[in-house]
Structure formats: C-alpha cells, structure tokens
Design a protein around this motif. Structure first.
Motif, short mmCIF file in Angstrom:
data_model
loop_
_atom_site.label_atom_id
_atom_site.label_comp_id
_atom_site.label_asym_id
_atom_site.label_seq_id
_atom_site.Cartn_x
_atom_site.Cartn_y
_atom_site.Cartn_z
N ASP A 153 -16.39 25.91 -7.64
CA ASP A 153 -17.29 26.71 -8.58
C ASP A 153 -16.84 27.02 -9.92
O ASP A 153 -16.93 27.86 -10.73
N ALA A 154 -16.03 26.02 -10.36
CA ALA A 154 -15.16 26.19 -11.93
C ALA A 154 -16.12 26.32 -12.89
O ALA A 154 -15.83 26.92 -13.94
N GLY A 155 -17.36 25.69 -12.56
CA GLY A 155 -18.28 25.72 -13.92
C GLY A 155 -18.79 27.01 -14.03
O GLY A 155 -19.45 27.32 -15.22
N SER A 156 -18.85 28.01 -13.16
CA SER A 156 -19.54 29.17 -13.45
C SER A 156 -18.39 30.19 -13.31
O SER A 156 -17.98 30.70 -11.98
N TYR A 157 -18.09 31.02 -14.16
CA TYR A 157 -17.12 32.08 -14.26
C TYR A 157 -17.79 33.39 -14.20
O TYR A 157 -18.79 33.74 -15.10
N PRO A 158 -17.57 34.51 -13.33
CA PRO A 158 -18.21 35.69 -13.51
C PRO A 158 -17.70 36.58 -14.58
O PRO A 158 -16.59 36.23 -15.21
N ASP A 159 -18.49 37.48 -14.94
CA ASP A 159 -18.26 38.43 -16.17
C ASP A 159 -16.83 39.13 -15.81
O ASP A 159 -15.94 39.20 -16.88
N GLY A 160 -16.45 39.31 -14.56
CA GLY A 160 -15.28 40.19 -14.24
C GLY A 160 -14.08 39.18 -14.54
O GLY A 160 -12.96 39.78 -15.09
N TYR A 161 -14.33 37.93 -14.33
CA TYR A 161 -13.17 37.18 -14.51
C TYR A 161 -12.82 36.87 -16.03
O TYR A 161 -11.90 37.01 -16.49
N ARG A 162 -13.98 36.86 -16.76
CA ARG A 162 -13.77 36.66 -18.23
C ARG A 162 -13.12 37.90 -18.91
O ARG A 162 -12.21 37.83 -19.70
N ARG A 163 -13.75 39.21 -18.34
CA ARG A 163 -13.16 40.18 -18.86
C ARG A 163 -11.49 40.46 -18.66
O ARG A 163 -10.77 40.74 -19.36
N ALA A 164 -11.23 39.86 -17.36
CA ALA A 164 -9.79 39.98 -16.90
C ALA A 164 -8.93 39.20 -17.69
O ALA A 164 -7.99 39.28 -18.15
#
Length: 346
Positions: free
Chosen positions: A59-70
């Motif tokens: 699922d590397a193509g879709s990063y959740p918002d939590g991951y981006r914030r982290a």
C-alpha cells in the motif's frame, strides 16, 4: 622543611585549580550532550510514530495523514538535532542535509538518527569517564595536600591543644571557685540559688511538679569554739561537719555553706514532711557526732524548713523563709527544727 612544604602546597593547589577547571568544563560539556540526547530521544519518538503509521507493504502508494504528520514531525526533530550538533563547542559529525526534508527517504533518515544517537551516547560515556578520572586525581591530590598540611601544622595544633587544655582547666577552676566555698568545698550561696532555679525550671510546665524544700541551719555554740579553742579548731570542725553533711544527704540534693556557721540543704523533691524531718534529724546528728568526736561539747544545730509550694508560694523565697524559721527555733531553745508556716494572707 617548612619552605619545601609550602612550595609543595602551592604546586598542589595550582594543580587542583586546573583539575577543577577541567571538571567544570567537562560538566558543561556533559550538560550539552544531555541536551543533544534529549533531542535524539524526541526524534526517536517521532520515528516510532512514523513507523506506527507506516502503511503495510503493498500500500505504499497511499500514505495516511497520520504518517505524513509523523514524517513532518520527524524532519522537524532532525532539524532541531542538527542545529544542536552544529552548535556543539567540540567538532561533531553533522547530519546529512538530505535527511532533513520530510520528502527524504525514511530509511536514510532512520540510519542518520541511529548514527547520531550512537555517537552522542558514546561521547557521554567518554566525558563521564574523563570526569571520573579527574575527580580521582583531585581526591588523590587532596590526600597528599592534607598530609602536607597535617605535617606542617601538627606541632602548632599540639601547642594550641595544650594551651586550650590549660585555659579550660583554669576556667573550670575559676568557675568552681566562684561557686564553692574555699575551705569546706561545699557549694556556696550563689551555687545554691543556681541549683534552686534549675530545679524550679525543670518543674515548670510539668503536669504534676514535685515539691521543693530548703533546710536552713545554724550551728549553735560555734562562736564559743573559736573563742575557746581557736579558729584553727573551728575551721577543722567546719570541714569535718561539712563532710558529714555531704555523706548524709541524697545524691540529688545540694548542701551548701551560706557563710560562717550557716548551711543550707536544697531538697529537690520529697513526698512528705516526715521525709524532711528525717533529713533534719540526720543533719542535727552530723553536728552532734562531729562535736563529740572532737571533744568540744558545745556545738548543736537549729534548722528551719521551708517548702514550695505548700508553705511558700514563691520558690525564690524558700531560703529566706527557712532562715526566718531557723531563728524562731533559736529563740525557742535551739537544737531542733521547725517548719515554716504559710502567712494567712497567702
């Protein structure tokens, strides 16, 4: 020897000054390292959050918002860490510029963080070991300097201690002389009143304070001893009867020579008048036995007894009340004892 010891002492103090300065510098360095490691810990916490939010494989193509914030938080923490590293007072390996952006590869950022963590933790151990070594050298130097100082001053300290003992002995002798009768060795009037005050102070505030009594005694016929046998015999009588007085009273009580042929006994605690009567009878017997032993046949004793709080309301008047009662005994025939009567006005 004194000059060589002084030179060694100065050299040792100079060495200590340098070592102490180095210890303070190392302590400051250690505090700075602690700040860097705190930044490392915060960056590792941000990395742990990123790992927790990282999508599963595939699922590397879709990063959740939590991951981006982290990842943004991790980049910010790495930037703060990099700023601290660049401001370090000693040379330290900087973080690669490529890992300071949120768009940088996670593995590269993680590797750079691990490298910085390992380096600064090793630095902390190195600085701590250096501080321990310097502290050990300071302790060894202090031991040596202490031995030198002791060697230089031991004679002076010995002389001071000797002089101090002499002064203490003289002070004790002066204090003893001020509070005791020179001829008989008994406490004097001043010591009697001091003991009376101490006894009353101990009883103050106690729920059931004990009773205090003073027996005031005059030697009847003693003037005839001096007039007939001479003052030497009179002095011998006073010394002998004083010894008997000391042996007849209880350990906690105080027998004092007020002056001339007058004595007083402070009874610190008692249960009844019968107990005081027994003490008075013993004192009278001491006078009679001494008179008989010396073959004089003229000396007896008159005793007045005053007690607080039953007969005297103010313990400071105990001696005066017992003295007045003693003169009443002398007027009534001498060679006996009587108790003070509390005035009706009280």
């Amino acid at each position: 020897m004194a000059g060589a010891s002084l030179v060694c002492l100065l050299i040792g103090l100079l060495f200590l000054a340098f070592q102490v300065k180095a210890i303070f510098s190392a302590q400051l360095e250690q505090e700075y390292i602690s700040l860097v490691l705190e930044a490392v810990d915060r960056a590792e916490s941000a990395r742990s959050a990123a790992i927790a939010w990282q999508p599963p494989s595939g699922d590397a193509g879709s990063y959740p918002d939590g991951y981006r914030r982290a990842r943004v938080e991790l980049a910010a923490r790495l930037a703060t860490l990099d700023a601290l590293v660049n401001a370090s007072p000693s040379r330290a390996p900087p973080l690669p510029r490529a890992v300071l952006s949120p768009a940088a590869g996670f593995d590269a950022a993680s590797t750079a963080l691990d490298t910085a963590s390992a380096y600064w933790r090793a630095e902390r151990e190195r600085v701590s070991a250096a501080m321990r070594a310097r502290i050990s050298r300071v302790a060894d130097t202090l031991i040596v300097l202490s031995a030198i100082v002791f060697g230089v001053l031991v004679t002076a300290l010995g002389m001071y201690a000797k002089r101090n003992r002499q002064l203490a002995g003289m002070s004790h002798e002066f204090e003893y002389a001020a509070l005791h009768d020179a001829m008989t060795g008994l406490p004097n009037r001043r010591k009697l009143f001091a003991a009376l005050g101490e006894t009353a102070a101990r009883s103050h505030g106690v729920p059931s304070p004990g009773k205090i009594a003073v027996l005031y005694m005059d030697l009847d016929g003693f003037k005839r001893v001096n007039d007939t046998f001479g003052h030497r015999i009179g002095d011998e009588f006073l010394i002998a009867v004083s010894k008997r007085f000391r042996e007849s009273v209880r350990t906690g009580d105080v027998v004092a020579r007020i002056g001339g042929d007058e004595f007083a006994v402070l009874v610190r605690t008692f249960a009844s008048d019968a107990e005081l009567s027994t003490i008075a009878q013993r004192l009278i017997a001491c006078v009679s036995q001494t008179d008989e032993q010396m073959g004089l046949g003229v000396v007896r004793a008159s005793i007045g007894i005053a007690s607080f709080p039953d007969r005297v309301a103010d313990y400071w008047r105990l001696v005066a009340a017992a003295d007045e009662t003693m003169y009443q005994v002398k007027r009534n025939g001498k060679n006996g004892f009587a108790f003070a009567v509390r005035p009706a006005s009280e």
